[in-house]
Design an enzyme around this catalytic site. Structure first.
Site, short mmCIF file in Angstrom:
data_model
loop_
_atom_site.label_atom_id
_atom_site.label_comp_id
_atom_site.label_asym_id
_atom_site.label_seq_id
_atom_site.Cartn_x
_atom_site.Cartn_y
_atom_site.Cartn_z
N GLU A 153 6.51 46.69 76.49
CA GLU A 153 5.74 46.03 75.45
C GLU A 153 4.29 45.77 75.90
O GLU A 153 3.72 44.72 75.63
CB GLU A 153 6.42 44.72 75.03
N ASP B 60 17.73 44.49 71.55
CA ASP B 60 16.92 43.29 71.76
C ASP B 60 17.56 42.07 71.10
O ASP B 60 17.10 41.62 70.05
CB ASP B 60 15.51 43.50 71.19
N GLU C 251 15.98 34.14 68.14
CA GLU C 251 14.87 34.95 67.62
C GLU C 251 15.28 35.80 66.44
O GLU C 251 14.49 36.01 65.51
CB GLU C 251 14.34 35.83 68.76
#
Length: 719
Positions: A310, A384, A412
């Site tokens: 990332e 993820d 998340e």
């Protein structure tokens, strides 16, 4: 003047009224977590027992004093009497101390195999007195044992004829804080960062102590203070001094401090022209920086590193491997006994066929090439932290390398703090998955605790959901995810249901009329989220950036693997990501037995169906319904489950203080509304490909697809 005086008198009277109000009648804000020492339900039983009328401490270490203080606090709250502190024995006394203390050593208790953190709680007789001994090979073990004794008292369990032995199966039991220096928290939904960097090191809040108490009560022994997407300033002298102040608070509770290290720090704060891990000047800079940290924090745990993922810098920027980078840092911390936790969460646009394959491709060739004090930290799944993912294939593929589990506690991708989703079922599902490597029965838990490959460096991390909200975690039920992470890090074979029951009884009330429906809610809650967000193996269907609401239509982002459409691959023929040999062949990263099960439409669990297969809309499901109907009805089932939770909670008003009851009620209302949003938006989009009517009884989406596509949330929390 008279008016002002009268006002002060009124405030004083009100304050006294609050003080005199019984604790059980006061509104609660959740700050006490599970260490909620309210009076036990049976006053007569409390008064009649001589149990714990006296605490005798064998030794004078700081951690022993904390254990004594915690026991005094707990007994005073639960039994409504303050225990006497004395060196003289009496019947019913609690005797605390290391096994080497003379009066305890004389008992010749079996503690040798408990290691440095295990504990023994045993009913015994010393000098003719019937006592309960809490002992260990270290003071922190005594502290852990004291918390366990209090847990049993809190739950009303028998405290006579005790013989309790426990030791952690995992060495590093760590919280990862994704906290930034400006006090924002990446993917955090409970206020600001708990660390007030501005007032440190001069001011250490009481909240830091209570954080340490809560973690010690679970056996958590490490905390990474800063975000893995880190700022190099975290390694400068002022911030090292601030970290040292926190380490001083945490040390007596057995908690080590770790820091996320930015790989390019030698350039950004060191003035070097390169961060190449094989450059001697870079290695020397890291050694000097590490020595500086250990001078300030002698028991510093080591570094956590996110590299070449990332956009983060890493060794691959210099044509080096992850092992080259990790080993350079490992050599720097090794003289001090430190470790390097090197994250395996890597992905880039280099392989556009399947993001799920990249970690395996980069790390498996490095198996056996890491230093002994390096542990590779692997997320539970290969994408993820999705509502559901099959276990990460790395757990069955690196026998020569210690692997550390990384779970996310903060939700998340599961509705943030407002959606009730107990993650114990997710953790258990992953840990009990069979890797079949080297043989059947080798669970992920056996990889994590080291027994499968005889590794002694073991670990489990949880991405923390802790912030400045009074209830710590943004919602009351999200406290349970912190709790279960700690319990499963101590023993990866722990099951989710008894932990949920334990947490509910300690956090609210042991009344079974409350506990049974609440545990049922918790145990079904995560599955409800899966159903209304990502049913039947769909994954990463969250809209851009905020990861909050649905966005299965998103397909215009620069990198293919950022797009939800990349994962659902919906078209006129069907839906799902083909990871079989005819597709990306990601199943080949699993052991043959696992790959065979996942790769066959007849044997793959339908909960993972669309993770591994692109399936026709008319494919016949186990229910006999076509896939399209099953998909829509599964979305509906998720929404209905949230409605059931709301109705169940509404019946529990007699057992919960009004403040917490109302907060949970309002969050459940939000969850039901947003579950319907997820269902309607997803059905509206996928119907454009399925081109089939909704199954009988299924409602039309409330709005058209354009409405859902137009929704925007640029200021969603944690973004």
């Amino acid at each position: 003047m008279t008016t002002r005086l009268n006002a002060w008198i009124l405030l004083a009277v009100l304050a006294m009224a609050v003080w005199l109000t019984p604790p059980s009648a006061r509104a609660e804000d959740g700050y006490d977590l599970w260490l909620r020492y309210r009076p036990l339900a049976e006053p007569a039983a409390r008064a009649a027992t001589p149990l714990a009328a006296r605490i005798v401490v064998e030794g004078d270490g700081e951690t022993l004093r904390l254990a004594r203080a915690e026991l005094s606090r707990g007994i005073a709250g639960l039994l409504e009497r303050t225990p006497e502190l004395s060196s003289d024995l009496a019947d019913g006394a609690l005797v605390l101390g290391p096994a080497s203390a003379p009066r305890i050593a004389a008992l010749d208790l079996p503690v040798a195999d408990l290691g440095p953190e295990g504990y023994l709680i045993r009913s015994a007789r010393i000098d003719g007195r019937a006592v309960t001994v809490i002992t260990a090979n270290s003071e922190v073990g005594v502290l852990y044992g004291s918390f366990e004794w209090l847990r049993r008292l809190q739950l009303g369990e028998p405290l006579t004829e005790l013989d309790v032995r426990a030791a952690p199966k995992v060495k590093l039991r760590v919280l990862n804080h994704w906290d930034n220096l400006d006090r924002t928290v990446e993917r955090g939904y409970s206020g600001q960062s708990i660390w007030d960097w501005h007032t440190l090191p001069g001011y250490t809040q009481t909240r830091y102590v209570d954080y340490a108490r809560a973690n010690a009560s679970l056996g958590i022994n490490g905390t990474v203070l800063n975000n893995v997407n880190t700022n190099a300033l975290s390694l400068t002298a002022p911030y090292i001094e601030k970290a040292a102040a926190l380490a001083d608070v945490f040390r007596p509770y057995g908690i080590k401090v770790y820091l996320s290290a930015r790989f390019s720090a030698p350039i950004e704060i060191g003035g070097l022209p390169t961060a190449d891990p094989l450059d001697p000047a870079v290695a020397a800079w890291w050694k000097a920086k590490t020595d500086e940290i250990y001078a300030a924090i002698p028991d510093f745990g080591g570094f956590l590193v996110k590299a070449n993922s990332e956009g983060q810098p890493g060794p691959q920027d210099y044509d080096r491997t992850h092992a080259d980078g990790a080993n350079m840092l490992a050599d720097a911390v090794a003289p001090h006994g430190g470790v390097v936790m090197w994250r395996a969460f890597v992905y880039s646009a280099e392989d556009t066929t399947d993001r799920a394959k990249q970690a395996y491709a980069e790390f498996v060739p490095l198996d056996g090439r890491f230093r002994d004090n390096v542990i590779v930290q692997v997320k539970n799944g290969a994408i993820d932290f999705q509502p559901r993912e099959p276990f990460h294939p790395l757990f069955g593929a690196m026998p020569e390398t210690p692997l550390m589990m990384e779970f996310q506690i903060t939700k998340e991708y599961l509705g943030f703090a407002t959606h009730l989703a107990y993650l114990g079922t997710m953790y258990e599902e992953t840990l009990q998955s069979d890797t079949h490597r080297p043989t059947a029965g080798t669970s992920v838990a056996r990889i994590v605790d080291g027994t499968a490959e005889n590794h002694t460096l073991t670990g489990m991390a949880g991405v923390a959901n802790i912030g400045t909200d009074r209830n710590w975690s943004g919602s009351h039920f999200d406290q349970a995810n912190w709790y279960v992470l700690g319990r499963m890090a101590w023993d990866p074979d722990t099951r989710a249901e008894p932990v949920a029951r334990d947490w509910a009884r300690r956090t609210f009330t042991p009344d079974p009329r409350f506990v049974e429906p609440v545990v049922a809610m918790m145990m079904g809650s995560r599955e409800a989220v899966v159903d209304y967000m990502t049913p039947l193996g769909l994954h990463h269907q969250m809209a851009t950036g905020h990861h909050y609401g649905p966005g299965p239509w998103v397909a215009d982002l620069d990198r293919p693997e950022w797009n939800p459409a990349y994962y659902n691959k919906a078209d006129a023929a069907g839906i799902g990501f083909d990871r079989t040999a005819s597709g990306s062949d990601a199943i080949a990263q699993y052991a043959p037995a696992v790959a065979a099960r996942y790769g066959d439409l007849e044997t793959v669990d339908e909960r993972d169906l669309l993770w591994f297969h692109h399936v026709g809309w008319d494919h016949r499901m186990a229910s006999g319904r076509p896939l399209w109907d099953e998909l829509v009805l599964t979305y509906d089932r998720g929404v209905a489950k949230v409605g059931d939770m709301r109705r169940s909670w509404a019946t529990l008003v007699p057992y919960v203080d009004s403040r917490r009851f109302d907060e949970v009620s309002q969050f459940l209302a939000i969850q039901e509304q947003e579950a319907k949003w997820w269902r309607d938006a997803s059905v509206a989009y996928f119907r454009t490909f399925a081109d089939r009517p909704l199954p009988a009884g299924a409602a039309e989406p409330e709005h058209d697809l354009d409405y859902y596509k137009a929704l925007s949330f640029p200021f969603a929390p944690g973004n």
